[in-house]
Every structure is written in C-alpha cells, then in structure tokens.
Motif scaffolding. Structure first.
Motif, PDB file in Angstrom:
ATOM      1  N   UNK A 233      49.530  47.360  32.327  1.00 18.05           N
ATOM      2  CA  UNK A 233      48.618  47.312  31.181  1.00 18.05           C
ATOM      3  C   UNK A 233      49.257  46.855  29.874  1.00 18.05           C
ATOM      4  N   UNK A 234      50.574  46.988  29.752  1.00 17.15           N
ATOM      5  CA  UNK A 234      51.243  46.785  28.462  1.00 17.15           C
ATOM      6  C   UNK A 234      51.901  45.425  28.305  1.00 17.15           C
ATOM      7  N   UNK A 235      52.644  45.012  29.323  1.00 19.76           N
ATOM      8  CA  UNK A 235      53.455  43.796  29.228  1.00 19.76           C
ATOM      9  C   UNK A 235      52.577  42.561  29.418  1.00 19.76           C
ATOM     10  N   UNK A 236      51.656  42.376  28.465  1.00 22.40           N
ATOM     11  CA  UNK A 236      50.756  41.226  28.448  1.00 22.40           C
ATOM     12  C   UNK A 236      51.265  40.295  27.361  1.00 22.40           C
ATOM     13  N   UNK A 237      51.781  39.136  27.749  1.00 18.44           N
ATOM     14  CA  UNK A 237      52.532  38.294  26.826  1.00 18.44           C
ATOM     15  C   UNK A 237      51.862  36.947  26.613  1.00 18.44           C
ATOM     16  N   UNK A 238      52.317  36.273  25.573  1.00 24.23           N
ATOM     17  CA  UNK A 238      51.918  34.893  25.278  1.00 24.23           C
ATOM     18  C   UNK A 238      53.002  33.995  25.844  1.00 24.23           C
ATOM     19  N   UNK A 239      52.607  33.059  26.688  1.00 23.98           N
ATOM     20  CA  UNK A 239      53.562  32.202  27.365  1.00 23.98           C
ATOM     21  C   UNK A 239      53.458  30.785  26.830  1.00 23.98           C
ATOM     22  N   UNK A 240      54.570  30.077  26.782  1.00 21.45           N
ATOM     23  CA  UNK A 240      54.524  28.668  26.411  1.00 21.45           C
ATOM     24  C   UNK A 240      55.551  28.305  25.357  1.00 21.45           C
ATOM     25  N   UNK A 241      56.256  27.183  25.598  1.00 23.80           N
ATOM     26  CA  UNK A 241      57.283  26.729  24.666  1.00 23.80           C
ATOM     27  C   UNK A 241      56.705  25.868  23.548  1.00 23.80           C
ATOM     28  N   UNK A 242      55.548  25.242  23.806  1.00 21.43           N
ATOM     29  CA  UNK A 242      54.936  24.358  22.814  1.00 21.43           C
ATOM     30  C   UNK A 242      53.485  24.766  22.615  1.00 21.43           C
ATOM     31  N   UNK A 243      52.901  24.260  21.552  1.00 15.82           N
ATOM     32  CA  UNK A 243      51.517  24.646  21.249  1.00 15.82           C
ATOM     33  C   UNK A 243      50.573  24.283  22.384  1.00 15.82           C
ATOM     34  N   UNK A 244      50.752  23.099  22.968  1.00 16.10           N
ATOM     35  CA  UNK A 244      49.813  22.671  24.002  1.00 16.10           C
ATOM     36  C   UNK A 244      49.997  23.427  25.320  1.00 16.10           C
ATOM     37  N   UNK A 245      51.130  24.141  25.479  1.00 16.36           N
ATOM     38  CA  UNK A 245      51.345  24.870  26.731  1.00 16.36           C
ATOM     39  C   UNK A 245      51.132  26.371  26.584  1.00 16.36           C
ATOM     40  N   UNK A 246      50.551  26.787  25.473  1.00 17.12           N
ATOM     41  CA  UNK A 246      50.314  28.211  25.261  1.00 17.12           C
ATOM     42  C   UNK A 246      49.326  28.775  26.288  1.00 17.12           C
ATOM     43  N   UNK A 247      49.707  29.913  26.873  1.00 20.65           N
ATOM     44  CA  UNK A 247      48.826  30.625  27.797  1.00 20.65           C
ATOM     45  C   UNK A 247      48.795  32.085  27.358  1.00 20.65           C
ATOM     46  N   UNK A 248      47.625  32.607  26.994  1.00 16.53           N
ATOM     47  CA  UNK A 248      47.555  33.990  26.521  1.00 16.53           C
ATOM     48  C   UNK A 248      47.415  34.986  27.673  1.00 16.53           C
ATOM     49  N   UNK A 249      47.852  36.226  27.377  1.00 15.76           N
ATOM     50  CA  UNK A 249      47.546  37.380  28.235  1.00 15.76           C
ATOM     51  C   UNK A 249      48.065  37.240  29.662  1.00 15.76           C
ATOM     52  N   UNK A 250      49.313  36.783  29.765  1.00 17.84           N
ATOM     53  CA  UNK A 250      49.977  36.696  31.071  1.00 17.84           C
ATOM     54  C   UNK A 250      50.727  37.997  31.321  1.00 17.84           C
ATOM     55  N   UNK A 251      50.526  38.595  32.469  1.00 16.28           N
ATOM     56  CA  UNK A 251      51.267  39.812  32.799  1.00 16.28           C
ATOM     57  C   UNK A 251      52.712  39.455  33.131  1.00 16.28           C
TER      58      UNK A 251
ATOM     59  N   UNK B 108      58.442  33.226  26.018  1.00 19.27           N
ATOM     60  CA  UNK B 108      57.341  34.194  25.941  1.00 19.27           C
ATOM     61  C   UNK B 108      57.513  35.029  24.677  1.00 19.27           C
ATOM     62  N   UNK B 109      56.405  35.599  24.255  1.00 22.50           N
ATOM     63  CA  UNK B 109      56.471  36.502  23.124  1.00 22.50           C
ATOM     64  C   UNK B 109      55.381  37.554  23.263  1.00 22.50           C
ATOM     65  N   UNK B 110      55.529  38.615  22.502  1.00 28.07           N
ATOM     66  CA  UNK B 110      54.531  39.678  22.510  1.00 28.07           C
ATOM     67  C   UNK B 110      53.250  39.178  21.854  1.00 28.07           C
ATOM     68  N   UNK B 111      52.129  39.720  22.299  1.00 30.23           N
ATOM     69  CA  UNK B 111      50.850  39.295  21.730  1.00 30.23           C
ATOM     70  C   UNK B 111      50.510  40.046  20.451  1.00 30.23           C
ATOM     71  N   UNK B 112      51.121  41.204  20.228  1.00 32.81           N
ATOM     72  CA  UNK B 112      50.865  41.987  19.024  1.00 32.81           C
ATOM     73  C   UNK B 112      52.184  42.341  18.352  1.00 32.81           C
ATOM     74  N   UNK B 113      52.113  42.627  17.063  1.00 27.64           N
ATOM     75  CA  UNK B 113      53.306  43.052  16.323  1.00 27.64           C
ATOM     76  C   UNK B 113      53.643  42.122  15.188  1.00 27.64           C
ATOM     77  N   UNK B 114      53.554  42.635  13.947  1.00 26.71           N
ATOM     78  CA  UNK B 114      53.907  41.819  12.781  1.00 26.71           C
ATOM     79  C   UNK B 114      54.705  42.675  11.786  1.00 26.71           C
ATOM     80  N   UNK B 115      55.823  42.161  11.275  1.00 26.26           N
ATOM     81  CA  UNK B 115      56.358  40.810  11.463  1.00 26.26           C
ATOM     82  C   UNK B 115      57.011  40.602  12.818  1.00 26.26           C
ATOM     83  N   UNK B 116      57.356  41.702  13.527  1.00 21.57           N
ATOM     84  CA  UNK B 116      57.858  41.574  14.881  1.00 21.57           C
ATOM     85  C   UNK B 116      57.492  42.830  15.654  1.00 21.57           C
TER      86      UNK B 116
END
Length: 1013
Positions: free
Chosen positions: A68-86, A98-106
C-alpha cells in the motif's frame, strides 16, 4: 550507499549483474532479479513515501501487489513518467529512476507532515464535507488546495514515446496465478491436451514456492517450480505469461490480462533494445474454463502506530530474506495469530539476525513451526500481542501486552521490547477480487476466518484462494481443478497426474484477531491504521458507525476504506471486522464490499493499445485502390475509407485542378458514361423469418410487399424522429435482404439494428451480418451505360425487363454478380456487385470495352455534384440530427398507416415536429451566376436587420454545375417550401451579402425521365 541489509548468500538474485538506480535523487545499487522494493530495503532506505492524508512517514510493508505504501513515480524523463507504480512489482533495471509521489520539499522532511501531526485530530472521515460546506461559492478554491495536499502520482505532460497493443486469444483453460495450485492445474490440463494459458503477475512463476521452506520430492520447492515451468514452456498447447496481471474477469469467461513486456528492462522499449515492440500488452482472452489460483494475501494486525517504517507483513519478511537475500532490519518482533507466520522468525534467525520475541495471541500454540521456533531458542510470548509500535522515522520498539480476545481489552502489564522491525500476521485472505467482478459475493468461512469465492459459472477456484492453505492440499486441489477444467472443455480422458511427495506439516488453529486492543480507546490511542494507502484508521471506522453508517458500502465511501489502487487487499477484512464489532454483528452479517476492475492499476497506454494515431482511425482500402493510385486519383477520407476524390489528368504538361477535373467528370456522366468505385457503401446482410417485419419497424416506409428482385429506398430515424441514415434495401428472397447504408454510417447502423433487436424485439427471428468488405461495387452511369454493360453480360438490360429499382443475378465479364438498377446521379445507372477478389478483373474489362464510349472514372466530389443537381441528400451533410423526413419533403417515404409503430413515428406526431415554420429542404439559385455559395453560410430574410441578425437557415451543400453553367446550392430554410421564388440573403464574414432565390432542390430532370430511360 552500500547494500547494508543484503546478506552474503542465498536468494534468487544474480550477484554477477550489479544495477545502478536512482531514488529521490540518490544513487543506489542492486542486483538483477531485485525489485525496486527489495533493492531499497537492501540499501537501508526506510521512508519510501508519505501518506495520502496525514503525510506520515511510510515504509515498505509487503512484497507483492498488496503493497500500500511504496507507490512511486517512475521515469527518467518527462515523456517516460509513469505514476503509481508499486515498487514491489517493479523489476530493477540499470538506470531506473524513481521518486516518492508525496513529500515536500522531500520525503524525509515533509512540511505537510506537520499538518498531519497538529491537525490530524481535526481531520476525521468526511471532514472536508463538514468543514468546507460554506460558503458554497468557495468550494472550488477549497477543492484546489485539498487536491494539492493529497493524491499520489502525476500524469506526464509530454507524449508517451512507447507503443502498446492488444491481442485476442481463445483457449480451453485460462489459469490465473502460477503458484503451487496454478502450476499443478496447468500440468494437469496441459497433459490432457487442453489449450492452456497460464499467467502470473510476478517476474517469475512459482508464487509462494519461490521462498518456501518446504521441500518437494526431497528438494527445495523452487526446483520443482523450475522443472514444471520448463515442461510447460516446451508444450505447444501452453502459453506462459509472466509479468501479467489478470486485471478483469467479465461475463462468459472473458478475461483481460495486462502484460508488462519491457517495463522490467528500461525506461522505454527502444532503450531496452526492442524498438518497435509494445511496452505493454492487453490480452483479451475468451476461455472455456477459468481456474482462479490467485492465492492469498496475508493480513496485517491493526495496532497503534502500525504504519511506522519497519512494520511489515510476516510473509513479506520471509520473501525478502529467502528470495532477495535482504534482511530489512536487525532486531525482529513477530506478532501473530497463526502458525504460518513463525517462518518469518525462523528465516530471520537463520539469516544471522536477532529475533527478540514471537508474540502469539493464542494461549497455547502447538504446531510444528512453533516447536521449531522454541527449539531454536526463540522466546515465545503467548496470549499477547504488540499493542503499539514506538519510534519516529522508524520503529525503535514494541509495546507488548496480554490481551483478552473475547472482551477486546488488554489484561496485563505492558512490556517494552527493543527492536527495529515488527512483523505481523492476522491470517490469510484469499484473493477473491476477480471472482467478484461479475457480481458474485464472496462467502465467509468461520473455520478459516476468511471470505472464499462465491460460485461463478465457468470458474473453478483452486489452492489458497479456495481455502486450502497447506502445500500438500494446495497442490492436490490445483491438480484436481486442472483435470476438471480439461474434462469440462471436452478432454474427457484427462487423468490424474503424479504430484511430488511433501512432508506433511501440522499447524495449530489460528485465532480471530483483526484489531489489537489498546489501554486507551481507539479514539484516544495513537492511530491504528486499517487501510494504509488511504489513511483509514480504526477510530475512523468506529466513528462512521457511531454516525449511523451501518452498510459496509457506506462505511467504505465515508472513510475511503479500500479505495484507490489498493482495492482493500490488506485492509478490507480488518475494516469489516472492526465495523462488525462496533455494530455488534458478525462479519458475514456486515458482508464485504464490491470489488471492481482493475485489480491493480493498468496504464492508459495498454487500455488504449492500438487504438491511437493511425491505428485508432485505420486506413481502409477498396479492392480497386491500387488501380486508383496508378491512375492518379486524389483521395479523401470517408468513414475510414480512402475514396477517390477526383481523377486529375495532365494535359499539355499541366495537371488539372480539382474544379477542372470535376467539371470534366460531371459532363462525362451526363453526356456519355462514367464509373464510380462505390465499394465503401455499408452493406448489411439481413436474414430470418422476421426480417421483413423488422425492416418495417426500423424504416419509415413499408416493406411488407417488397418482392424478391425489387429494391426500395428507405429512411431510418432515431427515436426522436430525426433522420439518422438512408439507403436502398434489396429483397434477395422472402426472408433475405441486403441493406445499404452511407459509408460513414455503416457501423452505427449495424449497432442500431442490433440494439433494437436485442433490447426491444428479441422475439423477432432476424440476423445481421456486415458484408461491406465482401462485395465490391462499381456504378456505371450515364446515357451509354446500357450499351457498355451489355457487352459484358448476358442479362437482358432492356428497360421493360430490367426496370428502375430492380436487381438481378447475372455474370459480368464471366464473374458472378448482382446488378442493381438504381441511380444516385439521376442518370441511367447500373450498380455491379461482385465478390471483392474479382473486382479488379471486372473493372479492367469495363475499361477495355468502355474505351469506345470514353468511359470516365469519377470520384466523390463529382458524385456530390451529380446527386445535388438531382436534389438527393447525403445524411450528415444535408442533415444534422435536427431534420425529419418531412422537413426534407420526403412524405412519400413515410408509412403512417403501417400496422406496427416504426422507430420515430411517435416523435413525428409531436407539435414541435409538425410546425410549419420548421427549417425545410430547398434549393438555392444565386442571383449572380458566377457565385458558388459557401457551405454552412447562414441565411437571413432581411439583409438590413441589425446584428445579431435572425438566422433563418443555412446552406448544406453548394457546388458549381458544369451542366447548368452556374453555381447552385441545397439548404434548409424556415418554412422553405412555402417561399418558392422568394429572395434570401447570405451575409459573409468579409461584409459581402449574396442574394439567392429559393427554388426546387431538383435542378436537373425533375420528372426523373433520364434514370428511367
């Protein structure tokens, strides 16, 4: 950062292939065979995301689709972004970003977390509905910031560089899940000869056997998996689909599968060396029998602060240790209500780490794994549970206390245990989601403390999902299911296969524990999370029941339990149990929520698949297309077809303009003979005892007396009385008709016929088949048409024996054909229909014999001019969804006295459709003979009227007629038929005002003598 949590040996990873990847801007290393989740754990990454609502620090909990938690944003470039990948389902590859989908500034230092800490108590379920009710005008502003503060990943702004596709399959047996039951079922069905498709969402097939402690035939279970998969892969009647999720189960054993084809290799398929290959594929499978072998999800226990990083499922701990050689901590406390979870402690200890204690809610656990744990010197605390996790950014300790399951209270003194990992297990929930997609409700089993799939026609549940949790019974049940499915699909000689020998293991009975009591009430205690993805707490569910929500579906919607990509995989049973306790009901009385596709997220690319770009609007070509190309045709798109628009000639080195070519083609038809490729007209074969009755109901005119060999023009209306299509329908036999439609309307008309037949008149015996592609149509038209055709057919073409609106079977150029005496030009015309494969032969023969008559090919633009000169409409151009047959002056095609109401009849009797001032179909003759009016130009009666002027109609079709020597138009004008001879005005954007006279829409041969010649 080094892989601090990786053990030196074991696992199914390839240590010879090191892969570098980036997470939240930091570079890490993993191995081939890792998932992103296992690699992050290996590198000691604790916080992988922030929670949806409260922005609390979250770590990895599970090892599969239930994460349920490790849902990440995948992709090295803007055109390859894929949201909500487990992260637990994303295979590691070199260069993964990859990066976390939530958290600011980190994600480590999230500003929004302070909102959760300070304001969490003021954000119960539905708080935004209660808090932001007034003023209503501010809701859009509130919503903007609520959405900004919540949510998961984001969609890319740039176009996706990858392609996706669909594939259709038919099989005897579709097996969902390649764990022990699925593999046994596949072996059993495949050896019987059945066509088998076996899919599994993991990178490797084998399911729980890939990290099992048990042996089959004296060797580790994974070895049996390898041998079984190798055998299945060698069989021609078996299709293996790893990395493939069955995301939807639909009526009549129709299953949709989402296969990730290159997502485990690189950011794009081309970067992985597979340029042109689909990144993901949607398989559409129609199966004779479906075997659901989807296994189970382990349930976590609900206790205070159970969302801190370091809280994990017991089974996930074992998976990471045995499959990925990763120990996600140093000191473990295990809290369980069953025997099977003990293997996590045994695996942890074998990996060289400390097991602080096993805390068992049962008073006297006595299974084989319990004995092994005690023999290993592990402390077992019985009749107790972890009531609270301690820590800030990660677990630092566990508070353990004796509990009374019946009274739901703590009964002893709290003991503090120092640890960095808490593994919990509240039992196992069969993955019943797919069995529920067609509306079947799961059934509660009190003995097993779980919901089992309800009975679904054509589906057999096997293994863990059917409540068989022991490996020996799981394999046996899978083998039985495979044999049963094979026999049900015609392989009656299917025999039982030999299964590997398994050493039986004795497990004690589990106890019913879903939520662990705390010294404080749920509303006062630290948050006890039920749905980790949606931040649903036990207190929230309790509050929902206190506020009057008793239906579990209402509780779900009020609290968001089971929403989002999670679909209740971990939290639903616990949430239902808490609701049941609060309502003083049993779990089966509360029931379960409805599970809907998709089981896990599916990319829009895979859903759309080939339905994009050129493949969304495919190019369709007639059988004569190559001839048209070779003879210089210019094309236009009509209903996906490439139709010849006009045929420009080159004279004296100069190529004709469209105007010149169309003028030449028009005169050729009016004075000599022309030929049109009309193959694109929709053709629907209609058969059945009630075909004639059906036609009478969908057409406005009568069909009861149409004799074989005759053709009739018909109008088809929507139920609002507005014209939707027109065309001719020929009576081939008493119960057999051929309907033609407009080129662009063919699919819509067929769908319309099927809709009314299936929903309104299912008692009528009538059947429809599209035969548009089967027949090529060549229209020979003009004064010399009879002379030309007579040279190629033995059919008597005399006007008395072959009358206008007749059809005949004949041969043309020695090819069997149907010839129709109908005309869309007002000239003598014959439509020749031949099987499409013979079209080019007949076409060429017509030109061989037509040379002496100066046979001229013409295109759609000329066809439009010719039909408009004759006052013939084109639906969609001269009509716009607001025009009735009476508006068009076609009362002659309306059978008001038919015995059965036809579609649209009632609407045509409404006062609005009977008004005399409706827009009516007329002709327009410009006062200036050199003017060709613009199509769409608005018509007014008073050119001096101030703006905004009262629009009284518009031009629907407008052309220059070489036969008339001037421009002309068709239009709809308010009360037009009563205004013959009057002048109307057409103001243009540049300030010019054209004048035109309202005339009859029939400009050439008003008596129809030329087409009857």
């Amino acid at each position: 950062m080094t892989q601090t949590h990786r053990i030196d040996a074991g696992g199914r990873i390839d240590r010879g292939q090191t892969l570098e990847f980036t997470f939240n801007g930091q570079r890490y290393q993993g191995f081939k065979g890792d998932t992103l989740a296992s690699a992050l754990l290996a590198n000691g990454v604790d916080i992988v995301n922030r929670s949806f609502k409260y922005s609390r620090a979250r770590g990895i909990v599970a090892a599969g689709a239930e994460e349920p938690n490790a849902v990440v944003q995948l992709g090295a470039r803007e055109e390859t972004q894929v949201p909500n990948v487990r992260a637990t389902q994303q295979a590691l590859y070199k260069g993964l970003v990859a990066r976390s989908t939530n958290g600011w500034p980190n994600v480590q230092r999230d500003v929004m977390s302070w909102v959760g800490k300070l304001g969490g108590g003021f954000m119960p379920p539905g708080f935004y509905y209660k808090t932001f009710m007034a003023p209503a005008s501010m809701w859009m502003t509130y919503e903007k910031y609520i959405r900004k503060g919540a949510g998961l990943g984001r969609a890319p702004h740039d176009s996706d560089p990858d392609i996706y596709d669909h594939m259709h399959h038919h099989c005897d047996v579709m097996i969902i899940g390649a764990g022990p039951a699925g593999l046994a079922a596949a072996l059993s069905a495949a050896r019987a000869g059945a066509r088998v498709i076996l899919c599994d969402e993991q990178e490797e097939m084998g399911g729980s056997l890939l990290d099992s402690r048990e042996t089959l035939d004296g060797v580790l279970a994974a070895r049996w998996v390898e041998a079984s998969v190798k055998e299945l892969a060698s069989l021609e009647n078996v299709t293996l689909l790893p990395r493939t999720t069955a995301n939807g189960y639909h009526d009549h054993n129709f299953v949709t599968l989402h296969e990730r084809r290159t997502e485990h290799l690189a950011d794009t398929a081309s970067e992985a060396g597979f340029a042109g290959q689909a990144r993901a594929r949607l398989h559409r499978v129609r199966a004779g029998q479906v075997i659901l072998a989807s296994g189970t999800h382990e349930r976590p226990l609900v206790y205070a602060n159970n969302d801190l990083p370091g809280n994990m499922l017991a089974g996930a701990v074992s998976t990471y240790i045995r499959r990925y050689a990763v120990v996600p901590g140093k000191k473990l406390v295990l809290s369980t209500s069953n025997d099977h979870a003990y293997r996590a402690a045994l695996d942890w200890k074998e990996a060289g780490r400390q097991v602080v204690a096993i805390v068992d809610a049962r008073a006297n656990p006595d299974g084989d794994l319990v004995r092994q744990a005690r023999d290993a010197g592990i402390r077992v605390i019985t009749g107790s549970a972890v009531v609270e996790a301690r820590g800030g950014q990660r677990v630092t300790g566990a508070r353990v206390c004796a509990i009374d399951l019946e009274r739901f209270v703590v009964t002893g003194k709290v003991e503090e245990l120092e640890c960095d990992t808490i593994a919990s297990s509240g039992g196992y929930s069969p993955v019943v989601h797919l069995s529920s997609h067609t509306g079947t409700r799961p059934q509660w089993n009190e003995e097993l403390l779980c919901f089992l799939p309800g009975e679904v026609k054509g589906m057999i549940s096997a293994g863990g999902v059917a409540g068989h949790f022991g490996l020996d019974e799981t394999l046996a049940d899978g083998e039985r299911a495979g044999r049963q499915a094979a026999r049900a699909t015609g392989f009656e000689n299917a025999q039982a296969i030999t299964l590997p020998a398994i050493r039986a293991r004795r497990d004690g009975k589990a106890c019913a524990l879903y939520q662990v009591p705390h010294e404080k009430t749920a509303l006062r205690a630290p948050k006890q999370f039920v749905d980790l993805q949606n931040d649903v707490t036990a207190a929230g569910i309790e509050l929902a029941t206190r506020e009057g929500f008793e239906s579990i579906e209402h509780v779900k919607r009020y609290t968001a339990l089971g929403f989002g990509t999670d679909q209740g995989k971990l939290g639903n049973i616990n949430g239902m149990a808490i609701a049941a306790r609060c309502l003083d009901r049993s779990i089966p009385e509360v029931g379960t929520t409805v599970f809907r596709p998709n089981y896990t997220p599916v990319t829009f690319g895979a859903i759309v698949g080939r339905h994009c770009g050129e493949l969304f609007d495919p190019k369709r070509y007639t059988a004569l297309h190559q001839w048209h190309v070779e003879n210089g045709a210019e094309f236009e798109d009509v209903g996906q077809w490439k139709r010849p628009w006009y045929f420009p000639r080159t004279v004296g080195g100069k190529k004709e303009t469209m105007h010149e070519a169309v003028a030449r083609e028009c005169l050729a038809v009016r004075e000599k003979v022309g030929i049109l490729d009309a193959s694109t007209l929709g053709k629907i074969d209609i058969q059945g005892p009630d075909a004639r009755e059906f036609l009478g109901r969908v057409y406005t005119n009568k069909w009861a007396q149409l004799a074989p060999g005759r053709v009739r023009y018909g109008l088809m209306c929507k139920d609002d009385g507005m014209l939707m299509d027109d065309g001719t329908t020929s009576c081939l036999a008493d119960n057999h008709f051929l309907m033609t439609t407009t080129t662009g309307g063919a699919a819509g008309v067929l769908e319309w016929l099927e809709l009314w037949h299936q929903t309104e008149w299912p008692e009528l015996q009538v059947y429809f088949n599209s035969v548009t592609d089967h027949w090529a149509t060549m229209t020979v038209t003009g004064p010399d048409a009879r002379k030309l055709l007579s040279e190629l057919t033995d059919l008597d073409l005399d006007k008395e024996s072959f009358k206008f609106m007749d059809w005949r079977d004949a041969t043309v150029a020695e090819v069997p054909a149907r010839i129709f005496r109908i005309s869309f030009t007002g000239e003598l015309a014959f439509e020749i229909n031949v099987q499409a494969n013979y079209a080019l032969h007949v076409w060429k023969k017509l030109f061989e014999h037509g040379e002496k008559y100066d046979l001229t090919p013409y295109g759609t633009e000329t066809m439009h001019v010719l039909r408009a000169e004759k006052g013939l409409i084109i639906v969609g151009q001269d009509t716009d969804g607001s025009v009735t047959p009476e508006d068009l002056g076609m009362q002659w095609a309306i059978g008001y006295d038919k015995p059965f109401p036809w579609i649209g009849k009632r609407a045509l009797s409404r006062p609005d459709t009977l008004r005399g001032d409706r827009k009516q179909f007329v002709g327009l003759k410009p006062k200036d003979s050199s003017v060709v009016l613009e199509e769409g130009a608005q018509i007014v009666f008073d050119k001096e009227q101030a703006i905004p002027m009262a629009m009284k109609g518009h031009v629907t079709s407008s052309y220059y007629s070489p036969s008339l020597g001037h421009g002309f138009a068709l239009a709809v004008v308010v009360g037009g038929r009563e205004r013959m001879g009057q002048t109307v005005y057409l103001p243009m954007a540049d300030g010019t005002v054209h004048e035109a006279e309202i005339v009859s829409p029939v400009f050439i041969d008003p008596k129809g003598e030329r087409q009857h010649v």
